[in-house]
Design an enzyme around this catalytic site. Structure first.
Site, mmCIF file in Angstrom:
data_model
loop_
_atom_site.group_PDB
_atom_site.id
_atom_site.type_symbol
_atom_site.label_atom_id
_atom_site.label_comp_id
_atom_site.label_asym_id
_atom_site.label_seq_id
_atom_site.Cartn_x
_atom_site.Cartn_y
_atom_site.Cartn_z
ATOM 1 N N ARG A 75 64.048 27.154 40.426
ATOM 2 C CA ARG A 75 63.537 28.210 39.544
ATOM 3 C C ARG A 75 64.464 29.397 39.621
ATOM 4 O O ARG A 75 64.680 29.935 40.702
ATOM 5 C CB ARG A 75 62.159 28.672 40.029
ATOM 6 C CG ARG A 75 61.048 27.873 39.502
ATOM 7 C CD ARG A 75 59.729 28.593 39.493
ATOM 8 N NE ARG A 75 59.442 29.501 40.602
ATOM 9 C CZ ARG A 75 58.303 30.180 40.686
ATOM 10 N NH1 ARG A 75 57.391 30.060 39.760
ATOM 11 N NH2 ARG A 75 58.077 30.973 41.697
ATOM 12 N N THR A 109 64.272 34.719 35.786
ATOM 13 C CA THR A 109 63.565 34.272 34.581
ATOM 14 C C THR A 109 62.378 33.363 34.907
ATOM 15 O O THR A 109 61.530 33.129 34.048
ATOM 16 C CB THR A 109 64.515 33.462 33.678
ATOM 17 O OG1 THR A 109 64.905 32.280 34.397
ATOM 18 C CG2 THR A 109 65.766 34.255 33.327
ATOM 19 N N ASP A 127 56.412 30.015 49.771
ATOM 20 C CA ASP A 127 57.489 29.200 49.184
ATOM 21 C C ASP A 127 57.519 27.839 49.888
ATOM 22 O O ASP A 127 57.873 27.739 51.064
ATOM 23 C CB ASP A 127 58.831 29.920 49.353
ATOM 24 C CG ASP A 127 59.949 29.193 48.620
ATOM 25 O OD1 ASP A 127 60.172 27.985 48.914
ATOM 26 O OD2 ASP A 127 60.594 29.793 47.759
ATOM 27 N N ASP A 135 60.967 26.631 51.405
ATOM 28 C CA ASP A 135 61.347 27.384 52.603
ATOM 29 C C ASP A 135 60.472 27.000 53.792
ATOM 30 O O ASP A 135 60.952 26.870 54.915
ATOM 31 C CB ASP A 135 61.248 28.889 52.345
ATOM 32 C CG ASP A 135 62.423 29.401 51.525
ATOM 33 O OD1 ASP A 135 63.434 28.672 51.425
ATOM 34 O OD2 ASP A 135 62.318 30.512 50.979
HETATM 35 C C1 PRP Z 1 59.203 25.532 43.733
HETATM 36 C C2 PRP Z 1 58.262 24.341 43.782
HETATM 37 C C3 PRP Z 1 58.300 23.840 42.367
HETATM 38 C C4 PRP Z 1 58.444 25.118 41.580
HETATM 39 C C5 PRP Z 1 57.106 25.459 40.984
HETATM 40 O O1 PRP Z 1 60.509 25.105 43.779
HETATM 41 O O2 PRP Z 1 58.630 23.381 44.726
HETATM 42 O O3 PRP Z 1 59.366 22.963 42.088
HETATM 43 O O4 PRP Z 1 58.858 26.136 42.497
HETATM 44 O O5 PRP Z 1 57.207 26.564 40.172
HETATM 45 P P1 PRP Z 1 57.014 26.504 38.587
HETATM 46 O O6 PRP Z 1 55.786 25.694 38.344
HETATM 47 O O7 PRP Z 1 56.851 27.939 38.214
HETATM 48 O O8 PRP Z 1 58.235 25.898 37.985
HETATM 49 P P2 PRP Z 1 61.744 26.134 43.840
HETATM 50 O O9 PRP Z 1 62.223 26.428 42.462
HETATM 51 O O10 PRP Z 1 61.380 27.298 44.709
HETATM 52 O O11 PRP Z 1 62.877 25.260 44.482
HETATM 53 P P3 PRP Z 1 62.980 24.549 45.914
HETATM 54 O O12 PRP Z 1 62.054 23.376 45.886
HETATM 55 O O13 PRP Z 1 64.410 24.152 45.959
HETATM 56 O O14 PRP Z 1 62.607 25.538 46.991
HETATM 57 N N1 URA Z 2 56.982 27.825 44.193
HETATM 58 C C1 URA Z 2 56.552 27.902 45.461
HETATM 59 O O1 URA Z 2 57.158 27.343 46.379
HETATM 60 N N2 URA Z 2 55.430 28.607 45.704
HETATM 61 C C2 URA Z 2 54.738 29.223 44.747
HETATM 62 O O2 URA Z 2 53.697 29.856 45.041
HETATM 63 C C3 URA Z 2 55.209 29.134 43.420
HETATM 64 C C4 URA Z 2 56.325 28.419 43.175
#
Ligand code: PRP
Ligand code: URA
Length: 209
Positions: A104, A108, A200, A203
């Site tokens: 993400r 944005t 997160d 993380d």
């Molecule tokens: C997080 C999560 C989803 C996304 C959800 O991933 O694991 O993939 O956010 O958010 P959305 O519904 O608003 O798209 P992130 O983009 O933080 O990436 P990561 O898994 O690499 O930490």
């Molecule tokens: N992605 C995450 O990991 N946590 C949230 O709460 C939203 C998006």
């Protein structure tokens, strides 16, 4: 319109409480996500078709049932989705595993695709897309777009925690994809995080910041 299943099994809810707790260590978080993924896999596979075969028990011949039909492919959305893969594979060890890499954009909140690798015979398979979080829904929608673009026809989406906004967006974008959730939370905050959520997911799974 797709169906939305919220699993209220006591074991899932109990484990989810410790997944949410900010004092839970990375090790415990990972173990708990793995366990909840296994419990959810048990529920999500409830409608798998069976076929009858004949076997011989030590006593007699018997007609019994085995799984029939489509081969399953599990697709974690990188990176947090990886945390749910082994838990599902415990129950469906023959599933193939594809990967869709999305992050993400923090400004944005839109998902950016960086990797797609899927098993063969995409059109024949039943896909289960896994990601712990469904927040705005952007990542899930984009991952499912990527699957459909490559011919996937039969897709389910499974996550630990969803925001109502994400569920609505996903149902609107993909009315043919059923959604399986361990908990439906209250809302998104101004940074696109689920409230109360778990923070997160990536993380917390990988111990990064
Ligand atoms: C997080 C999560 C989803 C996304 C959800 O991933 O694991 O993939 O956010 O958010 P959305 O519904 O608003 O798209 P992130 O983009 O933080 O990436 P990561 O898994 O690499 O930490
Ligand atoms: N992605 C995450 O990991 N946590 C949230 O709460 C939203 C998006």
């Amino acid at each position: 319109m797709s169906r939305v299943y919220v699993f209220d099994h006591p074991l899932i809810q109990h484990k989810l409480t410790y997944i949410r707790d900010k004092n839970t260590s990375t090790k415990e978080f990972r173990e708990l996500v793995d366990e909840v993924a296994t419990l959810m896999a048990f529920e999500i596979t409830r409608d798998l078709p069976l076929k009858e075969i004949e076997i011989e028990t030590p006593i007699t011949k018997a007609k019994t049932k085995v799984l029939a039909g489509k081969n399953i492919a599990l697709v974690p959305i990188l990176r947090a989705g990886i945390g749910m893969v082994d838990g599902v594979l415990k129950l469906i060890p023959t599933a193939k595993v594809g990967h869709i890499g999305l992050y993400r954009d923090p400004e944005t909140l839109k998902p950016v695709e960086y990797y797609v690798k899927l098993p063969q015979d995409v059109e024949e398979r039943e896909f289960i897309v896994v990601d712990p979080m469904l927040a705005t829904g952007g990542s899930a929608i984009e991952a499912i777009n990527a699957l459909k673009k490559r011919g996937a026809k039969n897709i389910k989406f499974m996550c630990l925690i969803a925001a109502p906004e994400g569920v609505e967006a996903l149902q609107k974008a993909h009315p043919d994809v059923d959604v399986f959730i361990a908990a439906l939370d209250e809302k998104l905050n101004e940074h696109g995080y689920i409230v109360p959520g778990l923070g997160d997911a990536g993380d917390r799974l990988f111990g990064t910041k």
